[in-house]
Design a protein around this motif. Structure first.
Motif, PDB file in Angstrom:
ATOM      1  N   MET A 163       0.947  -1.474  -0.226  1.00 19.00           N
ATOM      2  CA  MET A 163      -0.195  -0.008  -0.066  1.00 19.00           C
ATOM      3  C   MET A 163       1.431   1.670  -0.013  1.00 19.00           C
ATOM      4  SD  MET A 163      -2.986   1.085   3.017  1.00 19.00           S
ATOM      5  CE  MET A 163      -3.203   2.867   3.083  1.00 19.00           C
ATOM      6  N   LYS A 164       0.513   2.509  -0.775  1.00 12.08           N
ATOM      7  CA  LYS A 164       0.887   3.725  -0.487  1.00 12.08           C
ATOM      8  C   LYS A 164       0.664   4.642   0.668  1.00 12.08           C
ATOM      9  CE  LYS A 164       0.843   4.049  -5.820  1.00 12.08           C
ATOM     10  NZ  LYS A 164       0.454   5.224  -6.482  1.00 12.08           N
ATOM     11  N   LYS A 165       1.791   4.599   1.110  1.00  8.91           N
ATOM     12  CA  LYS A 165       1.217   4.981   2.731  1.00  8.91           C
ATOM     13  C   LYS A 165       1.249   6.934   1.907  1.00  8.91           C
ATOM     14  CE  LYS A 165       3.189   5.664   7.333  1.00  8.91           C
ATOM     15  NZ  LYS A 165       3.691   5.552   8.116  1.00  8.91           N
ATOM     16  N   VAL A 166      -0.394   7.456   3.025  1.00 10.60           N
ATOM     17  CA  VAL A 166      -1.352   8.267   2.536  1.00 10.60           C
ATOM     18  C   VAL A 166      -1.452   9.132   3.638  1.00 10.60           C
ATOM     19  CG1 VAL A 166      -3.166   6.385   2.725  1.00 10.60           C
ATOM     20  CG2 VAL A 166      -3.444   8.639   1.116  1.00 10.60           C
ATOM     21  N   LEU A 172      -9.962   0.927   6.912  1.00  8.03           N
ATOM     22  CA  LEU A 172      -9.296   0.638   5.701  1.00  8.03           C
ATOM     23  C   LEU A 172      -8.064  -0.309   5.917  1.00  8.03           C
ATOM     24  CD1 LEU A 172      -7.736   4.208   3.543  1.00  8.03           C
ATOM     25  CD2 LEU A 172      -8.863   1.820   2.539  1.00  8.03           C
ATOM     26  N   HIS A 173      -7.549  -0.554   6.941  1.00  3.65           N
ATOM     27  CA  HIS A 173      -6.574  -1.190   8.073  1.00  3.65           C
ATOM     28  C   HIS A 173      -7.577  -2.381   8.958  1.00  3.65           C
ATOM     29  CE1 HIS A 173      -4.722   2.155   7.232  1.00  3.65           C
ATOM     30  NE2 HIS A 173      -3.282   1.379   7.465  1.00  3.65           N
ATOM     31  N   GLY A 174      -8.753  -2.544   7.639  1.00  2.20           N
ATOM     32  CA  GLY A 174      -9.421  -4.062   8.981  1.00  2.20           C
ATOM     33  C   GLY A 174      -9.761  -3.618   9.898  1.00  2.20           C
ATOM     34  N   GLU A 175      -9.598  -2.237  10.401  1.00  2.00           N
ATOM     35  CA  GLU A 175     -10.164  -2.691  12.340  1.00  2.00           C
ATOM     36  C   GLU A 175     -11.695  -2.167  12.419  1.00  2.00           C
ATOM     37  OE1 GLU A 175      -7.992   0.597  14.221  1.00  2.00           O
ATOM     38  OE2 GLU A 175      -6.546  -0.614  13.756  1.00  2.00           O
ATOM     39  N   GLU A 176     -12.189  -2.196  13.544  1.00  2.00           N
ATOM     40  CA  GLU A 176     -14.132  -2.171  13.902  1.00  2.00           C
ATOM     41  C   GLU A 176     -13.990  -0.907  13.647  1.00  2.00           C
ATOM     42  OE1 GLU A 176     -16.942  -2.328  17.427  1.00  2.00           O
ATOM     43  OE2 GLU A 176     -14.783  -3.117  18.084  1.00  2.00           O
ATOM     44  N   ASN A 235       0.183   2.218   7.186  1.00  2.00           N
ATOM     45  CA  ASN A 235       0.434   2.793   5.793  1.00  2.00           C
ATOM     46  C   ASN A 235      -0.216   3.940   5.805  1.00  2.00           C
ATOM     47  OD1 ASN A 235       2.003   0.889   4.118  1.00  2.00           O
ATOM     48  ND2 ASN A 235       0.547  -0.394   4.799  1.00  2.00           N
ATOM     49  N   SER A 236      -1.341   4.481   6.473  1.00  2.00           N
ATOM     50  CA  SER A 236      -2.225   5.537   6.690  1.00  2.00           C
ATOM     51  C   SER A 236      -1.397   6.834   8.021  1.00  2.00           C
ATOM     52  CB  SER A 236      -3.307   5.422   6.638  1.00  2.00           C
ATOM     53  OG  SER A 236      -3.673   4.800   5.897  1.00  2.00           O
ATOM     54  N   ILE A 237      -1.824   8.245   8.033  1.00  2.00           N
ATOM     55  CA  ILE A 237      -1.306   8.416   8.763  1.00  2.00           C
ATOM     56  C   ILE A 237      -2.570   9.711   8.977  1.00  2.00           C
ATOM     57  CG2 ILE A 237      -0.747  10.667   9.348  1.00  2.00           C
ATOM     58  CD1 ILE A 237       1.651   9.667   7.406  1.00  2.00           C
TER      59      ILE A 237
END
Length: 144
Positions: free
Chosen positions: A1-4, A21-25, A39-41
């Motif tokens: 994944m590109k970091k966004v 996007l990260h499969g969290e609740e 992979n996200s900020i």
């Protein structure tokens, strides 16, 4: 994944999108400071709402490959200034969230124009509730 890095007003759905996007609740959580996902900020809305925090956005964006300017479909009062994407010198995409709440296409047109004025070239329209538009965003960001 590109970091966004996700940048947008408070309440526009940045944190929920990161969670999805990260499969969290997906659960409401007010972002008080910059939060790093794999992979996200995720940035606090106040960083966009107050110009004195623009430098924090610029510094934080150094770790990202893509800048995502996020706007809620029902909110036509943007805080994203024209040509804002030029600040980063990186690829900048636009994301219109909460399209499951859309009652008229006129808001989408206004928001798309606002994002284009900010310098965005590609816009995704998504709903984390119905998952509309998510597959396209996930494919674009190369999430497996």
């Amino acid at each position: 994944m590109k970091k966004v890095i996700f940048i947008g007003k408070s309440g526009c759905g940045k944190t929920s999108l990161c969670q999805k996007l990260h499969g969290e609740e997906v659960k409401y959580k007010k972002t008080q400071s910059v939060e790093m996902f794999i992979n996200s900020i995720d940035t606090p809305g106040e960083y966009l709402e107050n110009r004195s925090y623009y430098s924090a956005l610029i510094v934080t964006s150094v770790d990202a490959e893509i800048i995502a300017l996020v706007q809620e479909c029902g909110d036509i009062e943007t805080k994203i200034p024209p040509a804002f994407s030029c600040t980063f010198g990186k690829e900048v995409i636009g994301i219109i969230t909460k399209i499951d709440k859309l009652t008229t296409d006129s808001n989408i047109d206004i928001i798309e124009n606002q994002l284009i004025m900010s310098g965005v070239k590609k816009i995704f329209k998504i709903s984390i509730i119905t998952e509309e538009g998510l597959p396209e965003l996930i494919e674009y960001l190369h999430i497996k």
